[in-house]
Design a protein around this motif. Structure first.
Motif, PDB file in Angstrom:
ATOM      1  N   ILE A  29       0.859  -1.183   0.000  1.00 53.13           N
ATOM      2  CA  ILE A  29       0.000   0.000   0.000  1.00 53.13           C
ATOM      3  C   ILE A  29       0.897   1.235   0.000  1.00 53.13           C
ATOM      4  N   ILE A  30       0.675   2.107  -0.958  1.00 56.06           N
ATOM      5  CA  ILE A  30       1.435   3.348  -1.052  1.00 56.06           C
ATOM      6  C   ILE A  30       0.577   4.481  -0.497  1.00 56.06           C
ATOM      7  N   PHE A  31       1.143   5.201   0.457  1.00 54.26           N
ATOM      8  CA  PHE A  31       0.495   6.368   1.042  1.00 54.26           C
ATOM      9  C   PHE A  31       1.303   7.598   0.661  1.00 54.26           C
ATOM     10  N   LEU A  32       0.630   8.640   0.224  1.00 51.27           N
ATOM     11  CA  LEU A  32       1.281   9.921  -0.022  1.00 51.27           C
ATOM     12  C   LEU A  32       0.760  10.910   1.005  1.00 51.27           C
ATOM     13  N   ALA A  33       1.654  11.384   1.851  1.00 52.22           N
ATOM     14  CA  ALA A  33       1.269  12.322   2.896  1.00 52.22           C
ATOM     15  C   ALA A  33       1.031  13.704   2.311  1.00 52.22           C
ATOM     16  N   LYS A  34       0.143  14.436   2.933  1.00 45.72           N
ATOM     17  CA  LYS A  34       0.029  15.855   2.616  1.00 45.72           C
ATOM     18  C   LYS A  34       1.358  16.492   3.027  1.00 45.72           C
ATOM     19  N   ARG A  35       1.840  17.455   2.253  1.00 47.33           N
ATOM     20  CA  ARG A  35       3.171  18.048   2.486  1.00 47.33           C
ATOM     21  C   ARG A  35       3.362  18.552   3.918  1.00 47.33           C
ATOM     22  N   ASP A  36       2.315  19.069   4.512  1.00 41.30           N
ATOM     23  CA  ASP A  36       2.437  19.609   5.872  1.00 41.30           C
ATOM     24  C   ASP A  36       2.116  18.576   6.948  1.00 41.30           C
ATOM     25  N   CYS A  37       1.963  17.308   6.556  1.00 45.03           N
ATOM     26  CA  CYS A  37       1.582  16.260   7.517  1.00 45.03           C
ATOM     27  C   CYS A  37       2.494  15.029   7.440  1.00 45.03           C
ATOM     28  N   ILE A  38       3.692  15.198   6.921  1.00 44.19           N
ATOM     29  CA  ILE A  38       4.602  14.057   6.755  1.00 44.19           C
ATOM     30  C   ILE A  38       4.884  13.374   8.094  1.00 44.19           C
ATOM     31  N   GLU A  39       5.267  14.140   9.093  1.00 44.84           N
ATOM     32  CA  GLU A  39       5.639  13.552  10.389  1.00 44.84           C
ATOM     33  C   GLU A  39       4.436  12.917  11.086  1.00 44.84           C
ATOM     34  N   GLU A  40       3.261  13.507  10.920  1.00 43.40           N
ATOM     35  CA  GLU A  40       2.065  12.942  11.541  1.00 43.40           C
ATOM     36  C   GLU A  40       1.706  11.595  10.920  1.00 43.40           C
ATOM     37  N   LEU A  41       1.751  11.505   9.587  1.00 46.30           N
ATOM     38  CA  LEU A  41       1.449  10.228   8.943  1.00 46.30           C
ATOM     39  C   LEU A  41       2.514   9.199   9.286  1.00 46.30           C
ATOM     40  N   LYS A  42       3.760   9.616   9.312  1.00 43.82           N
ATOM     41  CA  LYS A  42       4.859   8.712   9.670  1.00 43.82           C
ATOM     42  C   LYS A  42       4.639   8.127  11.067  1.00 43.82           C
ATOM     43  N   ALA A  43       4.311   8.961  12.018  1.00 47.38           N
ATOM     44  CA  ALA A  43       4.075   8.494  13.388  1.00 47.38           C
ATOM     45  C   ALA A  43       2.890   7.541  13.456  1.00 47.38           C
ATOM     46  N   LEU A  44       1.832   7.860  12.738  1.00 47.82           N
ATOM     47  CA  LEU A  44       0.649   7.000  12.746  1.00 47.82           C
ATOM     48  C   LEU A  44       0.958   5.639  12.123  1.00 47.82           C
ATOM     49  N   LEU A  45       1.674   5.638  11.006  1.00 51.83           N
ATOM     50  CA  LEU A  45       2.063   4.368  10.377  1.00 51.83           C
ATOM     51  C   LEU A  45       2.967   3.561  11.300  1.00 51.83           C
ATOM     52  N   LYS A  46       3.933   4.213  11.921  1.00 53.41           N
ATOM     53  CA  LYS A  46       4.846   3.518  12.841  1.00 53.41           C
ATOM     54  C   LYS A  46       4.097   2.904  14.018  1.00 53.41           C
ATOM     55  N   SER A  47       3.017   3.551  14.436  1.00 55.02           N
ATOM     56  CA  SER A  47       2.268   3.063  15.603  1.00 55.02           C
ATOM     57  C   SER A  47       1.568   1.730  15.346  1.00 55.02           C
ATOM     58  N   THR A  48       1.442   1.330  14.088  1.00 53.19           N
ATOM     59  CA  THR A  48       0.756   0.077  13.770  1.00 53.19           C
ATOM     60  C   THR A  48       1.698  -1.130  13.695  1.00 53.19           C
ATOM     61  N   ILE A  49       2.991  -0.895  13.589  1.00 55.66           N
ATOM     62  CA  ILE A  49       3.939  -1.967  13.262  1.00 55.66           C
ATOM     63  C   ILE A  49       4.032  -3.038  14.343  1.00 55.66           C
ATOM     64  N   LYS A  50       4.387  -2.654  15.552  1.00 60.67           N
ATOM     65  CA  LYS A  50       4.649  -3.638  16.613  1.00 60.67           C
ATOM     66  C   LYS A  50       3.440  -4.540  16.873  1.00 60.67           C
ATOM     67  N   GLU A  51       2.290  -3.923  17.074  1.00 58.66           N
ATOM     68  CA  GLU A  51       1.104  -4.718  17.400  1.00 58.66           C
ATOM     69  C   GLU A  51       0.665  -5.589  16.227  1.00 58.66           C
ATOM     70  N   MET A  67       4.424 -10.914   7.814  1.00 57.36           N
ATOM     71  CA  MET A  67       5.319  -9.782   7.605  1.00 57.36           C
ATOM     72  C   MET A  67       4.507  -8.501   7.709  1.00 57.36           C
ATOM     73  N   TYR A  68       5.102  -7.482   8.294  1.00 53.72           N
ATOM     74  CA  TYR A  68       4.452  -6.170   8.373  1.00 53.72           C
ATOM     75  C   TYR A  68       5.562  -5.131   8.461  1.00 53.72           C
ATOM     76  N   GLU A  69       5.828  -4.453   7.367  1.00 52.53           N
ATOM     77  CA  GLU A  69       6.896  -3.450   7.314  1.00 52.53           C
ATOM     78  C   GLU A  69       6.367  -2.174   6.689  1.00 52.53           C
ATOM     79  N   VAL A  70       6.880  -1.040   7.157  1.00 50.16           N
ATOM     80  CA  VAL A  70       6.519   0.259   6.605  1.00 50.16           C
ATOM     81  C   VAL A  70       7.814   0.983   6.242  1.00 50.16           C
ATOM     82  N   PHE A  71       7.845   1.562   5.051  1.00 46.17           N
ATOM     83  CA  PHE A  71       9.030   2.239   4.535  1.00 46.17           C
ATOM     84  C   PHE A  71       8.681   3.670   4.153  1.00 46.17           C
ATOM     85  N   GLN A  72       9.668   4.557   4.277  1.00 46.25           N
ATOM     86  CA  GLN A  72       9.543   5.913   3.754  1.00 46.25           C
ATOM     87  C   GLN A  72      10.596   6.032   2.652  1.00 46.25           C
ATOM     88  N   THR A  73      10.195   6.463   1.477  1.00 43.84           N
ATOM     89  CA  THR A  73      11.157   6.548   0.379  1.00 43.84           C
ATOM     90  C   THR A  73      12.128   7.698   0.635  1.00 43.84           C
TER      91      THR A  73
END
Length: 94
Positions: free
Chosen positions: A7-29, A38-44
């Motif tokens: 799944i490719i997500f494109l963050a709004k330019r002013d919300c990069i860190e917020e989307l990154k944090a939200l995506l990261k919050s799903t990984i461990k659980e 497998m469950y991995e999230v990448f930022q290009t």
């Protein structure tokens, strides 16, 4: 049969860190869920607004349970405010 998605997500330019944090919050659980292979999230690196999530599940039943999990529901209820575009793909191993 395993189900693998990209799944490719494109963050709004002013919300990069917020989307990154939200995506990261799903990984461990998600990785701890029964049936998660497998469950991995990448930022290009060359386009910081672009995030790619790749997950794989043992079965459709395992994926459906993931959709019902508290952390996934939280993600679903919050990501739209930070996300400009989403592009999901189901993948098949050759």
């Amino acid at each position: 049969m395993a189900i693998t998605r990209q799944i490719i997500f494109l963050a709004k330019r002013d919300c990069i860190e917020e989307l990154k944090a939200l995506l990261k919050s799903t990984i461990k659980e998600s990785k701890e869920e029964e049936g998660c292979l497998m469950y991995e999230v990448f930022q290009t690196k060359n386009n910081p607004v672009e995030f790619i999530a790749i997950d794989s599940w043992k079965s459709e039943e395992a994926l459906n349970k993931h959709y019902e999990s508290e952390h996934y529901v939280h993600f679903l209820n919050n990501f739209k405010q930070y996300n400009a575009h989403i592009e999901p793909f189901e993948l098949e191993i050759l």
